[in-house]
Motif scaffolding. Structure first.
Motif, PDB file in Angstrom:
ATOM      1  N   LEU A  44       0.612  -1.245  -0.013  1.00 53.58           N
ATOM      2  CA  LEU A  44      -0.193   0.020   0.081  1.00 53.58           C
ATOM      3  C   LEU A  44       0.985   1.189   0.178  1.00 53.58           C
ATOM      4  O   LEU A  44       0.403   1.905  -0.577  1.00 53.58           O
ATOM      5  N   LEU A  45       1.918   1.377   0.657  1.00 52.32           N
ATOM      6  CA  LEU A  45       2.676   2.378   0.930  1.00 52.32           C
ATOM      7  C   LEU A  45       3.570   2.539  -0.468  1.00 52.32           C
ATOM      8  O   LEU A  45       3.822   3.585  -0.976  1.00 52.32           O
ATOM      9  N   THR A  76       4.394   5.390  -5.877  1.00 53.31           N
ATOM     10  CA  THR A  76       4.331   5.230  -7.242  1.00 53.31           C
ATOM     11  C   THR A  76       3.284   6.187  -7.797  1.00 53.31           C
ATOM     12  O   THR A  76       3.652   6.889  -8.928  1.00 53.31           O
ATOM     13  N   LEU A  77       2.292   6.524  -7.372  1.00 53.68           N
ATOM     14  CA  LEU A  77       1.152   7.275  -7.905  1.00 53.68           C
ATOM     15  C   LEU A  77       1.799   8.936  -7.360  1.00 53.68           C
ATOM     16  O   LEU A  77       0.908   9.721  -7.881  1.00 53.68           O
ATOM     17  N   VAL A  87       2.197   9.973   2.551  1.00 59.32           N
ATOM     18  CA  VAL A  87       2.139   8.511   2.817  1.00 59.32           C
ATOM     19  C   VAL A  87       1.748   8.299   4.398  1.00 59.32           C
ATOM     20  O   VAL A  87       1.179   7.483   4.854  1.00 59.32           O
ATOM     21  N   PHE A  88       2.586   9.179   5.256  1.00 57.87           N
ATOM     22  CA  PHE A  88       2.617   8.934   6.624  1.00 57.87           C
ATOM     23  C   PHE A  88       1.138   9.507   7.239  1.00 57.87           C
ATOM     24  O   PHE A  88       0.621   8.515   7.999  1.00 57.87           O
TER      25      PHE A  88
END
Length: 252
Positions: free
Chosen positions: A118-119, A124-125, A132-133
């Motif tokens: 998921l991270l 990548t996106l 992300v955090f």
């Protein structure tokens, strides 16, 4: 005789402030430890967890060396006419130090359980590490972080040895519930000690019950939700061409 509730208020005040500090410090340390590649990582983690296994008097002695008049931090504060020892702020410091390992380990465990795919997909996106955090890691780890926060508060509430060495036992100023129990027993006032034991026992059991209930609630919620991957595979499952081929060509 009027019952003195000051140990309760001092304990709640120092534990709440310590938990606030521990919350941010524990999450920051867990996030840093999870992503850092430096050598000596396990030694640093050992230092983080040390207050959990060291005798409270040892922790209090080390803090006294730092914040005492001859300590590095103590001498720095003296330049501004500030002192830490024998104040309620000292109780906050000791509570923060002894409760930090619980918050740190719980947050670290919650972060480690997050699926790395998921991270990586978010990165990548185009998501930054900060995004992300805040948008993925923290929401997914929130149940564990909340449980760690409650446990850290309970640990701070019950701190005694290190607090006694750094903050002392000054009624109305630094005397917390554990110290009130100890000195009540020492003076032979078993009735007063029993009252404080019932109060802190009720608080501790309430907090631990809340942690257990929250953990069980989140577990039941997760198991009750259907797995999108399992449903997707079930809906789109196709017969194996090899199995069909073998079935069609099988000889009696």
């Amino acid at each position: 005789m009027v019952f003195d509730f000051s140990p309760l208020w001092i304990s709640l005040k120092s534990s709440s402030i310590a938990t606030l500090f521990t919350f941010f410090l524990g999450i920051a340390a867990a996030k840093w430890m999870l992503s850092t590649p430096i050598k000596g990582k396990y030694l640093i983690e050992g230092i983080f967890i040390a207050p959990l296994v060291l005798p409270p008097t040892v922790v209090g002695f080390l803090l006294l060396l730092l914040f005492g008049r001859n300590g590095a931090i103590g001498q720095f504060l003296l330049k501004f006419n500030l002192t830490i020892i024998f104040t309620w702020q000292a109780a906050v410091i000791t509570a923060t130090v002894v409760s930090f390992p619980l918050m740190y380990k719980t947050a670290l465990g919650a972060f480690e359980q997050i699926d790395a795919n998921l991270l990586n997909a978010a990165r990548t996106l185009g998501a930054s590490e900060w995004q992300v955090f805040w948008q993925i890691m923290l929401p997914l780890a929130w149940p564990g972080i909340l449980a760690g926060t409650i446990l850290a508060f309970a640990r701070a509430l019950g701190e005694f040895g290190a607090t006694l060495m750094l903050a002392g036992n000054i009624p109305g100023q630094t005397q917390t519930i554990p110290m009130a129990i100890y000195f009540a027993v020492e003076s032979g006032d078993m009735r007063l000690a029993s009252i404080w034991v019932l109060i802190i026992l009720s608080l501790a059991l309430s907090l631990l019950t809340a942690v257990n209930y929250w953990t069980e609630f989140m577990k039941c919620r997760d198991t009750a939700l259907p797995s999108p991957y399992r449903d997707r595979d079930k809906d789109t499952a196709l017969p194996s061409p090899y199995r069909d081929r073998d079935k069609d060509t099988a000889l009696p």
